[in-house]
Design a protein around this motif. Structure first.
Motif, PDB file in Angstrom:
ATOM      1  N   GLY A 139       2.767 118.942  23.940  1.00  0.00           N
ATOM      2  CA  GLY A 139       2.240 118.542  25.236  1.00  0.00           C
ATOM      3  C   GLY A 139       2.654 117.138  25.637  1.00  0.00           C
ATOM      4  N   ALA A 140       2.940 116.304  24.626  1.00  0.00           N
ATOM      5  CA  ALA A 140       3.349 114.923  24.894  1.00  0.00           C
ATOM      6  C   ALA A 140       4.868 114.781  25.013  1.00  0.00           C
ATOM      7  CB  ALA A 140       2.836 114.003  23.782  1.00  0.00           C
ATOM      8  N   GLY A 141       5.588 115.901  24.865  1.00  0.00           N
ATOM      9  CA  GLY A 141       7.035 115.843  25.061  1.00  0.00           C
ATOM     10  C   GLY A 141       7.891 116.082  23.846  1.00  0.00           C
ATOM     11  N   ALA A 142       7.286 116.392  22.698  1.00  0.00           N
ATOM     12  CA  ALA A 142       8.080 116.645  21.495  1.00  0.00           C
ATOM     13  C   ALA A 142       8.865 117.948  21.652  1.00  0.00           C
ATOM     14  CB  ALA A 142       7.182 116.739  20.262  1.00  0.00           C
ATOM     15  N   VAL A 143      10.033 118.004  21.029  1.00  0.00           N
ATOM     16  CA  VAL A 143      10.847 119.213  21.076  1.00  0.00           C
ATOM     17  C   VAL A 143      11.122 119.709  19.667  1.00  0.00           C
ATOM     18  CG1 VAL A 143      11.961 118.540  23.232  1.00  0.00           C
ATOM     19  CG2 VAL A 143      13.032 117.940  21.062  1.00  0.00           C
ATOM     20  N   ASP A 144      11.294 120.999  19.533  1.00  0.00           N
ATOM     21  CA  ASP A 144      11.712 121.605  18.268  1.00  0.00           C
ATOM     22  C   ASP A 144      13.128 121.117  17.986  1.00  0.00           C
ATOM     23  OD1 ASP A 144      13.078 123.521  16.519  1.00  0.00           O
ATOM     24  OD2 ASP A 144      11.307 124.774  16.737  1.00  0.00           O
ATOM     25  N   GLY A 145      13.351 120.560  16.798  1.00  0.00           N
ATOM     26  CA  GLY A 145      14.647 119.989  16.475  1.00  0.00           C
ATOM     27  C   GLY A 145      15.782 120.986  16.451  1.00  0.00           C
ATOM     28  N   VAL A 146      15.472 122.248  16.200  1.00  0.00           N
ATOM     29  CA  VAL A 146      16.502 123.280  16.174  1.00  0.00           C
ATOM     30  C   VAL A 146      16.744 123.823  17.575  1.00  0.00           C
ATOM     31  CG1 VAL A 146      17.084 125.584  15.319  1.00  0.00           C
ATOM     32  CG2 VAL A 146      16.080 123.892  13.771  1.00  0.00           C
ATOM     33  N   ARG A 147      15.663 124.137  18.268  1.00  0.00           N
ATOM     34  CA  ARG A 147      15.782 124.741  19.605  1.00  0.00           C
ATOM     35  C   ARG A 147      16.057 123.724  20.703  1.00  0.00           C
ATOM     36  NH1 ARG A 147      10.800 129.122  19.095  1.00  0.00           N
ATOM     37  NH2 ARG A 147      11.854 130.477  17.579  1.00  0.00           N
ATOM     38  N   ARG A 148      15.730 122.474  20.433  1.00  0.00           N
ATOM     39  CA  ARG A 148      15.937 121.383  21.382  1.00  0.00           C
ATOM     40  C   ARG A 148      15.179 121.598  22.690  1.00  0.00           C
ATOM     41  NH1 ARG A 148      22.106 118.987  21.035  1.00  0.00           N
ATOM     42  NH2 ARG A 148      21.867 118.030  18.983  1.00  0.00           N
ATOM     43  N   ARG A 149      14.000 122.167  22.569  1.00  0.00           N
ATOM     44  CA  ARG A 149      13.142 122.316  23.742  1.00  0.00           C
ATOM     45  C   ARG A 149      11.684 122.318  23.265  1.00  0.00           C
ATOM     46  NH1 ARG A 149      15.292 127.579  23.063  1.00  0.00           N
ATOM     47  NH2 ARG A 149      13.691 129.196  22.889  1.00  0.00           N
ATOM     48  N   PRO A 150      10.758 121.973  24.154  1.00  0.00           N
ATOM     49  CA  PRO A 150       9.343 121.887  23.760  1.00  0.00           C
ATOM     50  C   PRO A 150       8.718 123.267  23.619  1.00  0.00           C
ATOM     51  CG  PRO A 150       9.592 121.373  26.083  1.00  0.00           C
ATOM     52  CD  PRO A 150      10.975 121.541  25.539  1.00  0.00           C
ATOM     53  N   THR A 151       8.577 123.737  22.401  1.00  0.00           N
ATOM     54  CA  THR A 151       7.959 125.032  22.136  1.00  0.00           C
ATOM     55  C   THR A 151       7.000 124.888  20.951  1.00  0.00           C
ATOM     56  OG1 THR A 151       9.731 125.682  20.612  1.00  0.00           O
ATOM     57  CG2 THR A 151       9.996 126.303  22.930  1.00  0.00           C
ATOM     58  N   LEU A 152       6.046 125.806  20.854  1.00  0.00           N
ATOM     59  CA  LEU A 152       5.118 125.801  19.722  1.00  0.00           C
ATOM     60  C   LEU A 152       5.819 126.418  18.511  1.00  0.00           C
ATOM     61  CD1 LEU A 152       1.740 126.757  21.407  1.00  0.00           C
ATOM     62  CD2 LEU A 152       2.428 124.535  20.509  1.00  0.00           C
ATOM     63  N   SER A 153       6.795 125.683  18.017  1.00  0.00           N
ATOM     64  CA  SER A 153       7.591 126.133  16.879  1.00  0.00           C
ATOM     65  C   SER A 153       8.047 124.910  16.098  1.00  0.00           C
ATOM     66  CB  SER A 153       8.816 126.931  17.363  1.00  0.00           C
ATOM     67  OG  SER A 153       9.624 126.141  18.222  1.00  0.00           O
ATOM     68  N   VAL A 154       8.448 125.143  14.853  1.00  0.00           N
ATOM     69  CA  VAL A 154       8.930 124.070  13.989  1.00  0.00           C
ATOM     70  C   VAL A 154      10.233 124.523  13.348  1.00  0.00           C
ATOM     71  CG1 VAL A 154       8.456 122.657  11.955  1.00  0.00           C
ATOM     72  CG2 VAL A 154       6.597 123.231  13.522  1.00  0.00           C
ATOM     73  N   ASP A 155      11.269 123.733  13.512  1.00  0.00           N
ATOM     74  CA  ASP A 155      12.575 124.058  12.930  1.00  0.00           C
ATOM     75  C   ASP A 155      13.032 125.472  13.299  1.00  0.00           C
ATOM     76  OD1 ASP A 155      12.773 121.562  11.842  1.00  0.00           O
ATOM     77  OD2 ASP A 155      12.191 122.149   9.824  1.00  0.00           O
ATOM     78  N   GLY A 156      12.762 125.866  14.530  1.00  0.00           N
ATOM     79  CA  GLY A 156      13.192 127.174  14.994  1.00  0.00           C
ATOM     80  C   GLY A 156      12.276 128.317  14.623  1.00  0.00           C
ATOM     81  N   LEU A 157      11.191 128.029  13.925  1.00  0.00           N
ATOM     82  CA  LEU A 157      10.241 129.072  13.509  1.00  0.00           C
ATOM     83  C   LEU A 157       9.061 129.110  14.470  1.00  0.00           C
ATOM     84  CD1 LEU A 157      10.150 128.232   9.697  1.00  0.00           C
ATOM     85  CD2 LEU A 157      11.326 130.173  10.746  1.00  0.00           C
ATOM     86  N   ASP A 158       8.803 130.286  15.039  1.00  0.00           N
ATOM     87  CA  ASP A 158       7.627 130.431  15.885  1.00  0.00           C
ATOM     88  C   ASP A 158       6.369 130.234  15.049  1.00  0.00           C
ATOM     89  OD1 ASP A 158       8.935 130.938  18.313  1.00  0.00           O
ATOM     90  OD2 ASP A 158       9.277 133.027  17.740  1.00  0.00           O
ATOM     91  N   TRP A 159       5.263 129.918  15.731  1.00  0.00           N
ATOM     92  CA  TRP A 159       4.040 129.563  15.025  1.00  0.00           C
ATOM     93  C   TRP A 159       3.633 130.557  13.939  1.00  0.00           C
ATOM     94  CZ3 TRP A 159       1.110 125.924  13.375  1.00  0.00           C
ATOM     95  CH2 TRP A 159      -0.148 126.247  12.855  1.00  0.00           C
ATOM     96  N   PRO A 160       3.590 131.868  14.177  1.00  0.00           N
ATOM     97  CA  PRO A 160       3.124 132.777  13.113  1.00  0.00           C
ATOM     98  C   PRO A 160       3.941 132.655  11.820  1.00  0.00           C
ATOM     99  CG  PRO A 160       3.168 133.917  15.211  1.00  0.00           C
ATOM    100  CD  PRO A 160       3.876 132.606  15.423  1.00  0.00           C
ATOM    101  N   ALA A 161       5.266 132.579  11.935  1.00  0.00           N
ATOM    102  CA  ALA A 161       6.112 132.469  10.745  1.00  0.00           C
ATOM    103  C   ALA A 161       5.943 131.108  10.082  1.00  0.00           C
ATOM    104  CB  ALA A 161       7.572 132.697  11.110  1.00  0.00           C
ATOM    105  N   TYR A 162       5.850 130.066  10.902  1.00  0.00           N
ATOM    106  CA  TYR A 162       5.679 128.724  10.357  1.00  0.00           C
ATOM    107  C   TYR A 162       4.335 128.582   9.641  1.00  0.00           C
ATOM    108  CZ  TYR A 162       4.626 123.735  10.310  1.00  0.00           C
ATOM    109  OH  TYR A 162       4.253 122.473   9.917  1.00  0.00           O
TER     110      TYR A 162
END
Length: 203
Positions: A165-188
């Motif tokens: 919400g403050a502007g952070a982006v997923d380092g793999v996807r390069r966009r602000p999503t509820l994911s970490v290193d390209g992993l969606d929340w459930p997998a992460y």
């Protein structure tokens, strides 16, 4: 703003000292005496200098203009240093042979951080390795219930939501999503849930 959002969402009373990109040398010089008195230092997902002295991301891009050289403080004094990483370019990875990092990470020998650590934790994502460390600490110190709180997936979800919400982006996807290193929340969240379960059943 991202760091401020993370602290506000999870630990509003936590003192935070942010390293500036401009004036970093003076900032660091003023802190080296205090850092020299610390007994332990943990660097989690903190990029460090490669073989050419430049910090690089997983794509091999020089990101020195966007990140302070905290390796200077990390290596000052005699503190026990713990490094946590997942890609080879983080502080602590210098503990591993260059050819090993080169075999398992794209451009690994080029991006590999040359700064070592006394103990190195490597995970599929750095956050999982950090959660494992918190889990171990919570077992060693059951009198500190706050450690178990940090293992709850809901805590991580609230934190992730706040920084996105403050502007952070997923380092793999390069966009602000509820994911970490390209992993969606459930997998992460799966390993976080498992670590929390392991700690819970070990009481």
């Amino acid at each position: 703003p991202v760091l401020e959002a993370a602290v506000a969402a999870t630990a509003p009373n936590l003192p935070v000292d942010v390293a500036p990109l401009r004036g970093y040398e003076d900032w660091a010089a003023a802190r080296i005496p205090a850092y020299g008195q610390l007994t332990h230092l943990i660097a989690c997902e903190r990029v460090g200098p490669g073989v050419d002295g430049r910090p690089r991301n997983m794509r091999g891009e020089d990101i020195g203009a966007h990140t302070a050289p905290l390796d200077q403080l990390y290596t000052s004094g005699s503190a026990f240093r713990i490094g946590i990483g997942d890609g080879g370019n983080e502080l602590g990875m210098g503990r591993l042979p260059a050819d090993l990092v080169g075999r398992v990470v794209a451009a690994g020998e080029r991006i590999r951080c040359v700064v070592g650590a006394d103990a190195l934790l490597v995970g599929g994502t750095s956050n999982w390795a950090a959660a494992a460390l918190v889990g171990a600490l919570s077992l060693l110190h059951p009198e500190v219930p706050e450690l178990r709180t940090l293992l709850e997936p809901a805590w991580s979800y609230d934190l992730l939501s706040a920084v996105v919400g403050a502007g952070a982006v997923d380092g793999v996807r390069r966009r602000p999503t509820l994911s970490v290193d390209g992993l969606d929340w459930p997998a992460y969240a799966e390993p976080l849930t498992r670590i929390a379960e392991l700690v819970g059943t070990s009481r």
